[in-house]
Design an enzyme around this catalytic site. Structure first.
Site, mmCIF file in Angstrom:
data_model
loop_
_atom_site.group_PDB
_atom_site.id
_atom_site.type_symbol
_atom_site.label_atom_id
_atom_site.label_comp_id
_atom_site.label_asym_id
_atom_site.label_seq_id
_atom_site.Cartn_x
_atom_site.Cartn_y
_atom_site.Cartn_z
ATOM 1 N N ASP A 98 -25.602 66.402 -18.194
ATOM 2 C CA ASP A 98 -25.075 66.243 -16.852
ATOM 3 C C ASP A 98 -25.921 67.104 -15.925
ATOM 4 O O ASP A 98 -26.179 68.272 -16.225
ATOM 5 C CB ASP A 98 -23.610 66.706 -16.816
ATOM 6 N N ASP A 200 -24.790 63.912 -11.296
ATOM 7 C CA ASP A 200 -23.535 64.093 -10.580
ATOM 8 C C ASP A 200 -23.699 63.827 -9.078
ATOM 9 O O ASP A 200 -24.627 64.359 -8.454
ATOM 10 C CB ASP A 200 -23.091 65.549 -10.793
ATOM 11 N N GLU A 255 -24.453 58.985 -10.599
ATOM 12 C CA GLU A 255 -23.075 58.795 -10.154
ATOM 13 C C GLU A 255 -23.129 58.547 -8.655
ATOM 14 O O GLU A 255 -23.510 59.425 -7.892
ATOM 15 C CB GLU A 255 -22.223 60.029 -10.462
ATOM 16 N N HIS A 327 -14.104 61.435 -17.379
ATOM 17 C CA HIS A 327 -13.318 62.661 -17.208
ATOM 18 C C HIS A 327 -12.659 62.765 -15.829
ATOM 19 O O HIS A 327 -11.922 63.704 -15.581
ATOM 20 C CB HIS A 327 -14.235 63.866 -17.439
ATOM 21 N N ASP A 328 -12.966 61.840 -14.929
ATOM 22 C CA ASP A 328 -12.381 61.862 -13.583
ATOM 23 C C ASP A 328 -11.331 60.773 -13.393
ATOM 24 O O ASP A 328 -10.837 60.589 -12.277
ATOM 25 C CB ASP A 328 -13.471 61.633 -12.520
HETATM 26 C C1 GLC Z 1 -18.405 64.390 -9.974
HETATM 27 C C2 GLC Z 1 -17.848 64.824 -11.303
HETATM 28 C C3 GLC Z 1 -16.528 65.509 -11.063
HETATM 29 C C4 GLC Z 1 -16.773 66.707 -10.193
HETATM 30 C C5 GLC Z 1 -17.518 66.339 -8.906
HETATM 31 C C6 GLC Z 1 -18.090 67.547 -8.237
HETATM 32 O O1 GLC Z 1 -17.628 63.443 -9.355
HETATM 33 O O2 GLC Z 1 -17.739 63.742 -12.157
HETATM 34 O O3 GLC Z 1 -15.882 65.866 -12.241
HETATM 35 O O4 GLC Z 1 -15.557 67.322 -9.867
HETATM 36 O O5 GLC Z 1 -18.605 65.491 -9.142
HETATM 37 O O6 GLC Z 1 -19.153 68.059 -8.985
#
Ligand code: GLC
Ligand code: CA
Length: 555
Positions: A98, A200, A255, A327-328
């Site tokens: 990540d 991310d 992402e 995980h979100d």
């Molecule tokens: C992304 C991650 C999440 C995190 C956010 C800030 O969306 O997947 O878990 O809280 O970024 O880094």
């Protein structure tokens, strides 16, 4: 369309804190992951996406990094990491890290320096602005985890930007030194032998220089138009590609919340020289009632429309990443399937069929292969996640929504649903830890656990194992062209895939009652590749059970 290993791969996401604890402190760790590599090998996955394992004060469970080149004390040491990499590679499993570089922790040395003075060499590593006055931030933007996106800092009487928590200050990507430091750090990891990056919130790294108020939605203004897919995002990713990514045989996935297929082609087009693929979020984010919070399932026709749109638009131009959860997000079976005991297994298998037969690289989130469910939250004190805790405070305690209206929405969508420990067996704490877990184990672990699932050939686990194996034997699952069927049907998700002279028919029931499906002429008497019931598909009219799924293969 080029053939590549990352198109053919199946990725498994590990959220280390909740995966496996090796030393009884209640927190998952790297040695815990090493101890379960054989399990992952047996499942058949090719790549692990490792959620952050870097040094972090854990305001957002590792997504707030204070040192990119050190391992979080709770997770182990760099020697542990090297051992993980070596042992994973020894089993033919790749590791994707990540990469969290939109922001750092406020405890990162760059930020500690940056806040010291206006002429500190690190000042411009972050985004500082004068407030309208010391009580009023530069603009009305709200942060993703609640509150203003600006934090006042007394030292220099200025505000810094944080699109997430106030302990996650945003980096200033317009500063070439920031980019150089990040690219050097990425090179360091690549030279170590890692196999890629999941990036991310990468679509947020470039901000407009003018920062006007955003459209008010709830309590704060929306930063979206100024920070998401910002002016230089493609320039910076092309630079990253040129300086780092293109030098290694790695996979990259960005992402990119809010991304459209048009934008996805810019980020991850076959000849875009940026990323290999992006995560789109339309199917998991277009359903909110209070912001992202809701207790409603998306209508199947809406879900199909979204998925079909992505399948068709990216075909031959860019590559999809496929996921139901991470995980979100809440647990797939609770959100898109049916977690009532009589339907949990069959609907989990149906969802797996539906996703793994689409075009793109499938991602499995830890525990999904066991059909793990959402957690039965009882009290606000059950939450550990900063987003859920802040949302309850902002919408209910300080805000207008009554507890009884908000609670079902919060518990249905909370990120903590995905973060309860992986259920390994039916012993205390589901075999996750010998101590007290950092977040409660789901009480259904006695029925739902890896030991029971691996022992039962009809389990959700074995169904995933079979789907993964089928992908290796049938290039049509990877490369076949998608075509939607029955677009207006609220009960069945049906489609075909076509590749050379082969064709697949995929039929998935998303409802809790019987439905009838008429097999198209060309698939009559064709062999069944996989099904989640014992039924034969040797006639025209098929009555499907609740949540039945099957795939016919015409050669
Ligand atoms: C992304 C991650 C999440 C995190 C956010 C800030 O969306 O997947 O878990 O809280 O970024 O880094
Ligand atoms: Ca531990």
């Amino acid at each position: 369309m080029d053939k590549t290993w990352w198109k053919e791969a199946v990725v498994y996401q590990i959220y280390p804190r909740s995966f496996m604890d090796s030393n009884g402190d209640g927190i998952g760790d790297i040695q815990g992951i090493i101890s379960r590599l054989d399990y992952l090998k047996y499942l058949g996955i090719d790549v692990i996406w490792l959620s952050p394992v870097y040094q972090s004060p854990n305001d957002d469970n590792g997504y707030d990094i204070s040192d990119y080149q050190a391992i979080m004390d709770e997770f182990g040491t760099m020697e542990d990491f090297d051992e993980l990499l070596e042992k994973a590679h020894g089993r033919g499993i790749r590791i994707v890290m990540d990469l969290v570089v939109n922001h750092t922790s406020d405890e990162h040395k760059w930020f500690i320096e940056s806040r010291k003075s206006m002429n500190n060499p690190y000042r411009d590593y972050y985004i500082w602005r004068k407030g309208k006055d010391s009580q009023t931030p530069p603009n009305n933007w709200g942060a993703c985890f609640g509150g203003s996106a600006w934090q006042y800092d007394e030292e220099t009487a200025m505000y810094y930007l944080h699109l997430f928590s106030r302990k996650q200050p945003d980096l200033n990507w317009d500063n070439p030194n920031v980019r150089k430091e990040i690219f050097d750090m990425m090179t360091w990891w690549c030279d170590k032998g890692i196999d890629g990056f999941r990036m991310d919130v990468i679509s947020m790294i470039s901000k407009t220089s003018e920062m006007p108020d955003g459209e008010v939605n709830g309590l704060y203004g929306d930063f979206g138009p100024f920070c998401v897919h910002g002016p230089n995002v493609h320039k910076y990713l092309q630079e990253m590609n040129e300086k780092v990514l293109s030098k290694y045989d790695i996979m990259t996935v960005g992402e990119t919340a809010g991304v459209t297929p048009e934008q996805a082609k810019l980020y991850a087009g076959e000849n875009a020289h940026e990323l290999n693929m992006v995560f789109q979020f339309e199917h998991v984010e277009s359903d909110g009632k209070y912001g992202k919070w809701t207790d409603q399932k998306m209508p199947l026709t809406t879900l199909k429309k979204i998925m079909s749109h992505w399948q068709t638009e990216l075909y031959d131009k860019a590559w999809n990443s496929l996921f139901w959860d991470n995980h979100d997000q809440p647990r797939a079976v609770s959100r898109f399937g049916d977690d009532r005991p009589q339907y949990r297994e069959i609907s989990a298998k149906m969802l797996a069929t539906c996703l793994h037969m689409l075009q793109g690289t499938p991602y499995i989130y830890q525990g999904e292969e066991l059909g793990m469910t959402n957690y039965p939250f009882k009290n606000p004190g059950d939450f550990r996640d900063i987003e859920s805790i802040n949302a309850y405070q902002e919408w209910c305690v300080d805000g207008p929504i009554p507890h009884d209206a908000f609670w079902p929405c919060l518990t249905f969508k909370s990120r903590d649903n995905a973060r309860t420990p992986v259920q390994w067996d039916d012993s205390a704490q589901a075999g996750f830890t010998a101590g007290t877990p950092w977040i409660a184990v789901n009480p259904n672990y006695k029925e739902i656990n890896a030991k029971a699932e691996t022992a039962n050939p009809d389990s959700v686990f074995h169904y995933y194992k079979k789907l993964i194996a089928l992908r290796k034997q049938n290039p049509i699952m990877v490369y076949g062209k998608y075509e939607a069927l029955l677009e207006d049907c609220e009960e069945l998700f049906a489609y075909t895939r076509t590749y050379q002279n082969e064709k697949l028919l995929i039929v998935c029931s998303f409802c809790d009652h019987e439905t009838v499906f008429t097999i198209p002429e060309e698939f009559l008497d064709m062999p069944c590749l996989i099904s989640n019931t014992g039924q034969e598909y040797d006639r025209k009219e098929i009555t499907l059970e609740a949540y039945e799924a099957f795939v016919l293969h015409k050669k």
